[in-house]
Motif scaffolding. Structure first.
Motif, mmCIF file in Angstrom:
data_model
loop_
_atom_site.group_PDB
_atom_site.id
_atom_site.type_symbol
_atom_site.label_atom_id
_atom_site.label_comp_id
_atom_site.label_asym_id
_atom_site.label_seq_id
_atom_site.Cartn_x
_atom_site.Cartn_y
_atom_site.Cartn_z
ATOM 1 N N PRO A 134 0.819 -1.204 0.000
ATOM 2 C CA PRO A 134 0.000 0.000 0.000
ATOM 3 C C PRO A 134 0.863 1.269 0.000
ATOM 4 C CG PRO A 134 0.125 -0.910 2.209
ATOM 5 C CD PRO A 134 0.866 -1.850 1.319
ATOM 6 N N PRO A 135 0.394 2.304 -0.705
ATOM 7 C CA PRO A 135 1.182 3.541 -0.791
ATOM 8 C C PRO A 135 0.969 4.443 0.425
ATOM 9 C CG PRO A 135 -0.826 3.777 -2.046
ATOM 10 C CD PRO A 135 -0.860 2.391 -1.466
ATOM 11 N N LYS A 136 1.907 5.362 0.606
ATOM 12 C CA LYS A 136 1.738 6.424 1.609
ATOM 13 C C LYS A 136 2.221 7.693 0.914
ATOM 14 C CE LYS A 136 3.544 7.711 6.108
ATOM 15 N NZ LYS A 136 4.731 7.479 6.919
ATOM 16 N N GLY A 137 1.315 8.323 0.182
ATOM 17 C CA GLY A 137 1.750 9.376 -0.725
ATOM 18 C C GLY A 137 2.752 8.759 -1.687
ATOM 19 N N CYS A 138 3.863 9.486 -1.926
ATOM 20 C CA CYS A 138 4.956 8.910 -2.732
ATOM 21 C C CYS A 138 6.110 8.484 -1.830
ATOM 22 C CB CYS A 138 5.459 9.924 -3.752
ATOM 23 S SG CYS A 138 4.355 10.144 -5.156
ATOM 24 N N ASP A 139 5.839 8.407 -0.499
ATOM 25 C CA ASP A 139 6.927 8.148 0.449
ATOM 26 C C ASP A 139 7.563 6.783 0.270
ATOM 27 O OD1 ASP A 139 5.824 10.455 1.378
ATOM 28 O OD2 ASP A 139 5.644 9.809 3.466
ATOM 29 N N MET A 140 6.730 5.785 -0.059
ATOM 30 C CA MET A 140 7.213 4.406 0.003
ATOM 31 C C MET A 140 7.676 3.852 -1.342
ATOM 32 S SD MET A 140 7.197 4.030 3.050
ATOM 33 C CE MET A 140 6.440 4.071 4.658
ATOM 34 N N MET A 141 7.995 4.713 -2.258
ATOM 35 C CA MET A 141 8.460 4.220 -3.566
ATOM 36 C C MET A 141 9.851 3.592 -3.425
ATOM 37 S SD MET A 141 7.161 7.382 -5.893
ATOM 38 C CE MET A 141 7.808 6.671 -7.390
ATOM 39 N N ASP A 142 10.044 2.481 -4.107
ATOM 40 C CA ASP A 142 11.328 1.783 -3.942
ATOM 41 C C ASP A 142 11.484 0.704 -5.017
ATOM 42 O OD1 ASP A 142 13.759 1.184 -2.854
ATOM 43 O OD2 ASP A 142 13.003 0.312 -1.011
ATOM 44 N N LYS A 143 12.689 0.116 -5.050
ATOM 45 C CA LYS A 143 12.975 -1.104 -5.816
ATOM 46 C C LYS A 143 12.790 -0.918 -7.335
ATOM 47 C CE LYS A 143 11.452 -3.784 -1.808
ATOM 48 N NZ LYS A 143 12.748 -4.024 -1.186
ATOM 49 N N TYR A 144 13.732 -0.195 -7.920
ATOM 50 C CA TYR A 144 13.676 0.059 -9.360
ATOM 51 C C TYR A 144 13.833 -1.243 -10.159
ATOM 52 C CZ TYR A 144 14.790 4.920 -8.037
ATOM 53 O OH TYR A 144 14.799 6.184 -7.502
#
Ligand code: FUB
Length: 326
Positions: A64-74
């Motif tokens: 689940p997202p938290k705004g764009c805070d948790m973006m990861d793992k390209y």
């Protein structure tokens, strides 16, 4: 006579390759959008490398997202026909970044936002934004990972891109452009600001201080620079809103120099189902494409999915409005 035969052969060959290019352009039928459906991906930077494949380097929205805070793992994706895509797997994650001050970032946020990748001096350089400290939006840095291969074995350098200066507010969305003379340019675009500078040939240091780009109208973020027929293009997302929510569009400006000043040209990609917009433009096998993202799969602004459509230019170099397909 021999010369006549030779030049006839050249003409025939040229006509044949033009025809092949035309046929190729006309016969590419893109698959449905979004074209990556097993992960949530955003901010696609598309590149064509010497092996003849087109690679896409997007960011990943973690569910689940938290705004764009948790973006990861390209992850990296590639294709040779614009229809069948290979997921080459993960190349870099926040835990690989030695200079990130992770424990201090609110809630363990990973903040691996829009990246870009370029090939230079026999290596692939992957640039990604990441905050180095709190407050996170004042302390963005540009990380670098390097590999001999386009989609694996990237190693994150122990220092960020050097020479960014002290004002790193919203220093996101790195973009790299290599001009015909081999000079590399670095750009970023975030928080309503867009700046650029020449990059040192070692690809890890700016060769001069960043300067803000002049002439852009309603700039928000997502800088992408490319060159076509001697014209430099800078594309970006705007601040457009509709019904009280973000509905950013993609705009562009042109110049006769890579660092501007720029002449604003207009909108070429309308809003999608997503608040944000972020695109890249690339030519592949004789056809131009625009990559962008939507929320068509999730219906949620922070769970995005990457899309691609054909891009067409007018004779005067202006860009036609993109027909978004599904
Ligand atoms: O994906 C995180 C941020 O949202 C990007 O850096 C921006 O361009 C916007 O797409």
């Amino acid at each position: 006579m021999r010369r006549l035969l030779l030049s006839t052969a050249v003409v025939v060959f040229t006509l044949a390759s033009c025809q092949a290019q035309k046929e190729n352009t006309e016969t590419v039928v893109l698959g449905p959008n979004p074209f990556i459906t097993h992960l949530y991906t955003a901010d696609p930077s598309a590149r064509v490398w010497g092996d003849g494949r087109l690679y896409v380097y997007p960011s990943q929205d973690i569910d689940p997202p938290k705004g764009c805070d948790m973006m990861d793992k390209y992850h990296v994706f590639s294709t040779d026909d614009m229809v069948n895509w290979t997921d080459h797997g993960q190349i870099v994650e926040a835990a690989d970044v030695p200079w990130a001050k992770k424990p201090s970032l609110a809630g363990g946020a990973t903040f691996m936002w829009a990246p870009d990748c370029v090939y230079k001096n026999g290596k692939y350089y992957f640039y990604f934004p990441h905050p180095s400290d709190d407050p996170w939006n004042d302390n963005w840095k540009i990380g670098i990972a390097v590999s001999d291969k386009p989609a694996s074995d990237f190693v994150v350098l122990d220092h960020w891109l050097e020479g960014l200066g002290d004002d790193t507010f919203a220093m996101i969305d790195p973009n790299l452009f290599i001009d015909d003379d081999g000079q590399t340019y670095f750009y970023y675009g975030g928080g309503g600001r867009c700046a650029g500078a020449r990059l040192h040939d070692n690809m890890t240091q700016l060769a001069e201080p960043l300067t803000f780009m002049e002439g852009l109208v309603d700039f928000h973020e997502a800088t992408w620079v490319f060159k076509r027929n001697g014209i430099y293009y800078l594309t970006y997302s705007d601040n457009h809103t509709e019904n009280g929510r973000g509905a950013n569009r993609m705009k562009y400006a042109t110049s006769n120099k890579p660092l501007g000043p720029w002449t604003y040209k207009g909108t070429f990609l309308g809003s999608t189902s997503c608040d944000t917009n972020h695109g890249s433009v690339v030519e592949y096998k004789g056809q131009w494409y625009v990559f962008y993202h939507s929320s068509d799969i999730s219906g949620r602004g922070n769970l995005r999915s990457i899309c691609v459509d054909k891009l067409y230019f007018n004779k005067d170099g202006t860009i036609q409005m993109v027909q978004q397909t599904r």
